[in-house]
Every structure is written in structure tokens, then in C-alpha cells.
Design a protein around this motif. Sequence first.
Motif, short mmCIF file in Angstrom:
data_model
loop_
_atom_site.label_atom_id
_atom_site.label_comp_id
_atom_site.label_asym_id
_atom_site.label_seq_id
_atom_site.Cartn_x
_atom_site.Cartn_y
_atom_site.Cartn_z
N ALA A 1 34.61 41.41 36.55
CA ALA A 1 35.59 41.33 37.64
C ALA A 1 36.34 40.00 37.62
N HIS A 2 35.61 38.91 37.50
CA HIS A 2 36.27 37.60 37.51
C HIS A 2 37.06 37.35 36.23
N LEU A 3 36.64 37.97 35.13
CA LEU A 3 37.33 37.75 33.86
C LEU A 3 38.61 38.57 33.74
N LEU A 4 38.58 39.82 34.23
CA LEU A 4 39.66 40.76 33.93
C LEU A 4 40.55 41.12 35.12
N GLN A 5 40.20 40.69 36.33
CA GLN A 5 40.93 41.15 37.50
C GLN A 5 42.39 40.68 37.55
N ALA A 6 42.74 39.67 36.78
CA ALA A 6 44.11 39.14 36.84
C ALA A 6 45.12 40.00 36.10
N LYS A 7 44.69 41.10 35.49
CA LYS A 7 45.58 41.97 34.72
C LYS A 7 46.73 42.48 35.59
N SER A 8 46.41 42.96 36.79
CA SER A 8 47.43 43.48 37.70
C SER A 8 46.79 43.65 39.07
N GLU A 9 47.60 43.98 40.05
CA GLU A 9 47.05 44.21 41.39
C GLU A 9 46.08 45.38 41.38
N PHE A 10 46.42 46.45 40.71
CA PHE A 10 45.52 47.61 40.66
C PHE A 10 44.18 47.23 40.05
N TRP A 11 44.20 46.54 38.92
CA TRP A 11 42.94 46.17 38.27
C TRP A 11 42.19 45.12 39.06
N HIS A 12 42.90 44.28 39.79
CA HIS A 12 42.23 43.32 40.66
C HIS A 12 41.35 44.05 41.68
N TYR A 13 41.93 45.01 42.37
CA TYR A 13 41.16 45.79 43.33
C TYR A 13 40.04 46.57 42.64
N SER A 14 40.37 47.23 41.54
CA SER A 14 39.41 48.13 40.89
C SER A 14 38.19 47.38 40.37
N PHE A 15 38.42 46.22 39.75
CA PHE A 15 37.28 45.48 39.21
C PHE A 15 36.41 44.92 40.33
N PHE A 16 37.01 44.53 41.44
CA PHE A 16 36.17 44.03 42.53
C PHE A 16 35.47 45.17 43.25
N GLU B 1 53.54 32.07 41.40
CA GLU B 1 53.93 32.90 40.26
C GLU B 1 53.05 34.13 40.08
N VAL B 2 52.13 34.36 41.01
CA VAL B 2 51.29 35.55 40.96
C VAL B 2 51.38 36.26 42.31
N PRO B 3 51.10 37.57 42.35
CA PRO B 3 51.12 38.29 43.63
C PRO B 3 50.15 37.67 44.65
N LYS B 4 50.44 37.88 45.89
CA LYS B 4 49.66 37.26 46.96
C LYS B 4 48.21 37.68 46.95
N VAL B 5 47.93 38.88 46.44
CA VAL B 5 46.56 39.37 46.43
C VAL B 5 45.63 38.48 45.61
N PHE B 6 46.19 37.70 44.68
CA PHE B 6 45.38 36.83 43.84
C PHE B 6 45.14 35.46 44.47
N TRP B 7 45.82 35.15 45.53
CA TRP B 7 45.73 33.81 46.11
C TRP B 7 44.33 33.54 46.65
N LYS B 8 43.91 32.29 46.47
CA LYS B 8 42.66 31.81 47.04
C LYS B 8 42.96 30.64 47.97
N PRO B 9 42.26 30.56 49.08
CA PRO B 9 42.53 29.46 50.01
C PRO B 9 42.36 28.09 49.34
N TYR B 10 43.38 27.24 49.50
CA TYR B 10 43.36 25.84 49.04
C TYR B 10 43.39 25.70 47.52
N ILE B 11 43.59 26.80 46.80
CA ILE B 11 43.70 26.76 45.33
C ILE B 11 45.17 27.05 45.00
N HIS B 12 45.89 26.02 44.57
CA HIS B 12 47.34 26.14 44.40
C HIS B 12 47.77 26.40 42.96
N THR B 13 46.89 26.21 42.01
CA THR B 13 47.26 26.42 40.61
C THR B 13 46.03 26.87 39.83
N GLY B 14 46.17 27.04 38.51
CA GLY B 14 45.06 27.49 37.69
C GLY B 14 44.96 28.99 37.56
#
Length: 346
Positions: free
Chosen positions: A122-137, A35-48
Motif C-alpha cells: 500500500a505505501h509503495l504503490l498507492q501513488a499510482k493514481s487516486e483509484f489505486w491509492h484507495y484500493s491499496f489502502f 503537484e499531486v491530488p489532494k487525496v495524497f496530502w499528509k498533514p504538515y508534509i509539503h514535499t517528498g
Amino acid sequence: MATVVTEKLSRLFINVRQVPQLLAPLSPPTVSSSEVPKVFWKPYIHTGYRPVQQTWRYYFSTLFQQHNEAINVWTHLVAALILLLRFQQLSQRVDFGQDLHAQPLLIIIVASITYLTFSTLAHLLQAKSEFWHYSFFFMDYVGVAIYQYGSALVHYYYAIEPSWHEKIKGFYMPAAVLLAWLSCAGSCYAKYRYHQSAHLLSWLCQELPSGLAYMLDISPVIHRIYTAPPSEQPDPALLYHKCQVLFFLIGAFFFSQPYPEKWFPGKCHFFGQGHQIFHVCLVLCTLAQIEAVVLDYESRRQIYSTLQGDLAHNFSALCLFTVTCSVLTAAYMARKVKNKLGFKEE
């Protein structure tokens, strides 16, 4: 009079009835990776995962909710607060404004608080969008570069032995600046180009510069550890230096390998991720490093004042140069992401 009191009580009752609505969740609960874009995926983490495109208020409120970034947020947030308290304590006995030789100590404390704060955001706010994910990291990588330079500086300034100083004084600080910037630039590019990829170029861009930077930065400490003569009274600073090396090496393993979540796929969405262990080890490394540097600052003045002379201002200028280059690089990469995603301000 009775009518006025009745109206006030009625308004109060209405406001009280609204409290459950105000305290209700600001957004749906966590969601699965599908339910989230692929850029947010973490290996072996399927939910949360937290849903994207929510309000900023929602993401700030997740500081007090369970999700797969919660522990990453809190580990660095607590450490930043601890260092703020430590800085306040040190400022009562260290004259950061007048003592030239206290400038590197100030730089490492500010650099540590900076990278911890940037990581928290970065870890708190990066889930806002793909752009903010990249920008905060990208911002997170700027903090890491600043911390790398600060570490290199204090090891060179306070911890180094004269014999090692003589061998590396011609190139150490310029190389530390270059590698700190390369670490930031490489991490930004790897994030932009090879996100979550095991591609060799991703390793070359991100981990190789960081590894080389650490080998250079820690060399004064390693040399001092191996050349320290046996003594009936052990040097407490040296013990802290050994601890910082140990914690960093353990943390580096968990940063580069997805354990223990690889052993328990789908079971570590909240607790038990290798990156969380990395965060804890890095915090312990930083706290041990700060204590070692403080002890060196207080006990080795005769050594470092002779070796460094009045170069502290030059090293502070190099710090500003490193910050500027790293910020400009992160801003440039954020613009590339913006163009790539066709981002429009909301």
C-alpha cells in the motif's frame, strides 16, 4: 573472423554506452503537495511526494529512493522478512500440519505476515493514481482485520486464564469476528467518505471499532497480567505480553496524532513522521506478541488443551469467514471508488 569479433565488440560498446540511460531515473524526482491530488496530502508534509500516473516499474523502483513513504515501506517490509525467517525456524520444531493446537499459532504468523505485506504494498504503490491509492489502502485494512482476528484468537486460545475464559467464552470469538470486520468496513468507509478529515463520523467509523476490538482482544492478556501471582521465576511470556501492550499503546498515540511533524511543519517529508513511529511500534508489538504466543504454546498446553478441546478447526473456519467478509467489503468499496472517479483501465 576479425570482422565478427569487431562487430561483437562494437555491439558491446554500444550496450555499455546505454548503461547510464538504463540506470537513469525512471521518472522525475519527488514533487510538492501542490503537484499531486489532494487525496495524497499528509498533514504538515509539503514535499517528498511521488508523481502520479507513472509506470508500475517506477513505483517498484522507488523502494530504493527517498520519498515520504520510503520508511513506512521499509519498516513493514523488513518485519515481514523477519517473520518469514521466524516461521521457517518454528516449522522445524512445531508440527503445524498434525498438531491441532498449533493452528492458532499458524494463523497469527500468517496474519502478521499478511498485514505487513499488504501495508508494504500500500505505501509503495498507492501513488499510482487516486483509484489505486484507495484500493491499496482498502487492501491494507483487510490485512489489519485479519491480524486483529488472529490476535484475538491466540490471546483467547493460549494466553487466557481459566477464570477469565469462563466469563467470556460465550461471546468472545463471535464478537472478535464482528469487530474485526467492522474495523475493516469502518476504515474503508472513512477513507472513502472522510479522507484526511477530523470529522466526528470519521473517528466513529475508523478508530472506534478498532479501539473496541483491541479492548476485547487484549482482555485475556490484561487479566493474566493483573492476576499473575508473584513468583521467584518470572514468566518470560508475560514479559513479552507486557511489551506488546506497551508498544501498541505508544503506537496508537502516534497513529492518532500528527507528531512530531506538527512541531516541524514541512521538515519531516522523509524522516520524523508520526506514522513512521507508529509503524516501528506496531512492528515491535507484533514481534513481542509472536514470541509471547510461542512461549505460551510451548508451556501452557495442559491449560489450553483442557479449555479449548478440539475447537481449533472451528476457529480456523471463523478466520476464513472473517477474511471472506473483509475482502468482499474492500472489493465493494473499491468499486464505489471506481464509479466515483470514473476510472478506466489503462
